[in-house]
Design a protein around this motif. Sequence first.
Motif, PDB file in Angstrom:
ATOM      1  N   LEU A  87       0.762  -1.081   0.066  1.00 41.72           N
ATOM      2  CA  LEU A  87      -0.004   0.076   0.128  1.00 41.72           C
ATOM      3  C   LEU A  87       0.787   1.197  -0.023  1.00 41.72           C
ATOM      4  CD1 LEU A  87      -2.852  -0.974   2.405  1.00 41.72           C
ATOM      5  CD2 LEU A  87      -3.146  -0.283   0.232  1.00 41.72           C
ATOM      6  N   ALA A  88       1.866   1.174   0.651  1.00 38.41           N
ATOM      7  CA  ALA A  88       2.968   2.528   0.837  1.00 38.41           C
ATOM      8  C   ALA A  88       3.531   2.814  -0.748  1.00 38.41           C
ATOM      9  CB  ALA A  88       3.901   2.162   1.727  1.00 38.41           C
ATOM     10  N   ILE A  89       3.945   1.600  -1.086  1.00 35.03           N
ATOM     11  CA  ILE A  89       4.516   1.856  -2.562  1.00 35.03           C
ATOM     12  C   ILE A  89       3.277   2.416  -3.419  1.00 35.03           C
ATOM     13  CG2 ILE A  89       5.552   0.792  -4.567  1.00 35.03           C
ATOM     14  CD1 ILE A  89       7.424   1.261  -1.929  1.00 35.03           C
ATOM     15  N   CYS A  90       2.326   1.941  -3.593  1.00 34.18           N
ATOM     16  CA  CYS A  90       1.105   2.462  -4.396  1.00 34.18           C
ATOM     17  C   CYS A  90       0.827   3.789  -4.353  1.00 34.18           C
ATOM     18  CB  CYS A  90      -0.123   1.523  -4.440  1.00 34.18           C
ATOM     19  SG  CYS A  90       0.271  -0.453  -4.867  1.00 34.18           S
ATOM     20  N   ILE A  91       0.646   4.244  -2.908  1.00 35.31           N
ATOM     21  CA  ILE A  91       0.203   5.544  -2.643  1.00 35.31           C
ATOM     22  C   ILE A  91       1.151   6.494  -2.799  1.00 35.31           C
ATOM     23  CG2 ILE A  91      -0.437   6.847  -0.944  1.00 35.31           C
ATOM     24  CD1 ILE A  91      -2.347   4.557   0.330  1.00 35.31           C
ATOM     25  N   THR A  92       2.575   6.325  -2.148  1.00 32.38           N
ATOM     26  CA  THR A  92       3.575   7.092  -2.325  1.00 32.38           C
ATOM     27  C   THR A  92       4.115   7.404  -3.633  1.00 32.38           C
ATOM     28  OG1 THR A  92       5.293   5.392  -1.617  1.00 32.38           O
ATOM     29  CG2 THR A  92       4.266   6.845   0.168  1.00 32.38           C
ATOM     30  N   SER A  93       3.927   6.461  -4.639  1.00 33.53           N
ATOM     31  CA  SER A  93       4.730   6.493  -6.074  1.00 33.53           C
ATOM     32  C   SER A  93       3.773   7.384  -6.578  1.00 33.53           C
ATOM     33  CB  SER A  93       4.777   4.940  -6.581  1.00 33.53           C
ATOM     34  OG  SER A  93       3.607   4.395  -6.522  1.00 33.53           O
ATOM     35  N   LEU A  94       2.469   7.184  -6.424  1.00 34.74           N
ATOM     36  CA  LEU A  94       1.511   8.093  -7.298  1.00 34.74           C
ATOM     37  C   LEU A  94       1.605   9.417  -6.894  1.00 34.74           C
ATOM     38  CD1 LEU A  94      -1.549   5.437  -7.355  1.00 34.74           C
ATOM     39  CD2 LEU A  94      -0.251   6.409  -9.322  1.00 34.74           C
ATOM     40  N   ALA A  95       1.616   9.627  -5.503  1.00 36.01           N
ATOM     41  CA  ALA A  95       1.489  10.962  -4.901  1.00 36.01           C
ATOM     42  C   ALA A  95       3.040  11.704  -5.598  1.00 36.01           C
ATOM     43  CB  ALA A  95       1.755  10.875  -3.443  1.00 36.01           C
ATOM     44  N   GLY A  96       4.193  10.792  -5.440  1.00 38.16           N
ATOM     45  CA  GLY A  96       5.358  11.589  -5.881  1.00 38.16           C
ATOM     46  C   GLY A  96       5.463  11.953  -7.343  1.00 38.16           C
ATOM     47  N   TYR A  97       4.595  10.940  -8.019  1.00 44.24           N
ATOM     48  CA  TYR A  97       4.570  11.101  -9.479  1.00 44.24           C
ATOM     49  C   TYR A  97       3.809  12.450  -9.867  1.00 44.24           C
ATOM     50  CZ  TYR A  97       3.305  10.033 -14.466  1.00 44.24           C
ATOM     51  OH  TYR A  97       2.778  10.141 -15.657  1.00 44.24           O
ATOM     52  N   ALA A  98       2.837  12.390  -9.165  1.00 43.62           N
ATOM     53  CA  ALA A  98       1.786  13.600  -9.414  1.00 43.62           C
ATOM     54  C   ALA A  98       2.448  14.837  -8.947  1.00 43.62           C
ATOM     55  CB  ALA A  98       0.602  13.217  -8.675  1.00 43.62           C
ATOM     56  N   PHE A  99       3.032  15.017  -7.916  1.00 47.09           N
ATOM     57  CA  PHE A  99       3.624  16.203  -7.553  1.00 47.09           C
ATOM     58  C   PHE A  99       4.560  16.969  -8.351  1.00 47.09           C
ATOM     59  CE2 PHE A  99       2.690  15.328  -2.720  1.00 47.09           C
ATOM     60  CZ  PHE A  99       2.419  16.468  -2.546  1.00 47.09           C
ATOM     61  N   GLU A 100       5.247  16.089  -9.376  1.00 47.46           N
ATOM     62  CA  GLU A 100       6.240  16.539 -10.185  1.00 47.46           C
ATOM     63  C   GLU A 100       5.739  16.819 -11.548  1.00 47.46           C
ATOM     64  OE1 GLU A 100       9.723  18.377 -11.171  1.00 47.46           O
ATOM     65  OE2 GLU A 100       9.132  17.829  -9.241  1.00 47.46           O
ATOM     66  N   ILE A 101       4.808  15.664 -12.225  1.00 50.02           N
ATOM     67  CA  ILE A 101       4.469  15.900 -13.345  1.00 50.02           C
ATOM     68  C   ILE A 101       3.484  16.819 -13.586  1.00 50.02           C
ATOM     69  CG2 ILE A 101       3.008  14.406 -14.958  1.00 50.02           C
ATOM     70  CD1 ILE A 101       6.023  13.505 -14.811  1.00 50.02           C
ATOM     71  N   TYR A 102       2.616  16.924 -12.470  1.00 52.52           N
ATOM     72  CA  TYR A 102       1.339  17.942 -12.426  1.00 52.52           C
ATOM     73  C   TYR A 102       1.902  19.115 -11.566  1.00 52.52           C
ATOM     74  CZ  TYR A 102      -0.832  13.939 -14.424  1.00 52.52           C
ATOM     75  OH  TYR A 102      -1.352  12.922 -14.938  1.00 52.52           O
ATOM     76  N   HIS A 103       3.098  19.778 -11.696  1.00 50.41           N
ATOM     77  CA  HIS A 103       3.686  20.622 -10.755  1.00 50.41           C
ATOM     78  C   HIS A 103       3.157  22.066 -10.971  1.00 50.41           C
ATOM     79  CE1 HIS A 103       6.805  23.586  -9.682  1.00 50.41           C
ATOM     80  NE2 HIS A 103       6.914  22.537  -8.685  1.00 50.41           N
ATOM     81  N   ASP A 104       2.666  22.407  -9.791  1.00 46.78           N
ATOM     82  CA  ASP A 104       2.429  24.134  -9.582  1.00 46.78           C
ATOM     83  C   ASP A 104       2.757  24.512  -8.028  1.00 46.78           C
ATOM     84  OD1 ASP A 104       0.396  23.236  -7.634  1.00 46.78           O
ATOM     85  OD2 ASP A 104      -0.930  22.715  -9.327  1.00 46.78           O
TER      86      ASP A 104
END
Length: 277
Positions: A87-104
Amino acid sequence: MKEKRYSRNRSGNDIVSHGFLILVSVVSVFPLYYMIVSSTNTSVDVLKARLLPGGALLDNLKTLAATADFFTGLKNSLLVSLAGTLLAICITSLAGYAFEIYHDKGKDITMSVLMLSIMVPQAVTLIPMYLLFAKLNLLNSVTGYILPFVSSAFLIMLFRQNTRTFPYEIVEAARIDGLGEVEIFLKIFLPIMRPVFSTATIVAFMNIWNEYLWALIVMQSPGSKTLQIVLAGMTAGYTVDYGMMMLLALISTIPLALMFFCLQKSFTEGIAGSVKS
């Protein structure tokens, strides 16, 4: 003459450096060696600080196997560690990916708040978390144990830092080809960033497997004890079997050692990638 002096100074520095590294290596490895040796000795030999292997390994193993809490703790530790890591890998990887790819800028502020949460000591949050989980009826459950670990700020930061090295042009090209955001993440991002996932897996599994304080508070029933609680409970009796306790400590380190040795190359690459970015 200058070359000879330089070679002598260099050889002297090498001797000092190698001597220091050997000393540090011995100091680092000695606790592991002592734990392995003590697991083969009787409790009396352990108290005498015997540094040579003994012949009590099978006896310690039989005594440990006869302990009812051992298999319960091992099963619970494996269950919560595997489920929590996934669960940690699924949630944190999606969060880290979104923080940078959809950056603002808003995400930068949110990330700063998340990083500040790392500085808050765990002991400060224990009472509020316990009261919250008690009201939600999550005590003595796998869900209650793993929830604090599934959104680790450190893992989110790790994925975000490594995502900065991921070519954004690939994402744009994939979108033009008609791939959805989930497909881009699973089919492109995940295979390329495999070292980061390996690093995060080791860190998440280690944190959950070794957790003691939160497990002591939230897992209160005998059937929900983890291996770390069982190990700590061995010192509560009138007599302590140190040989058996050392054997249990050795067994509790095996999953972490196996995971690290299997993923150590990817672990190093993942850490290096987060530092470079």
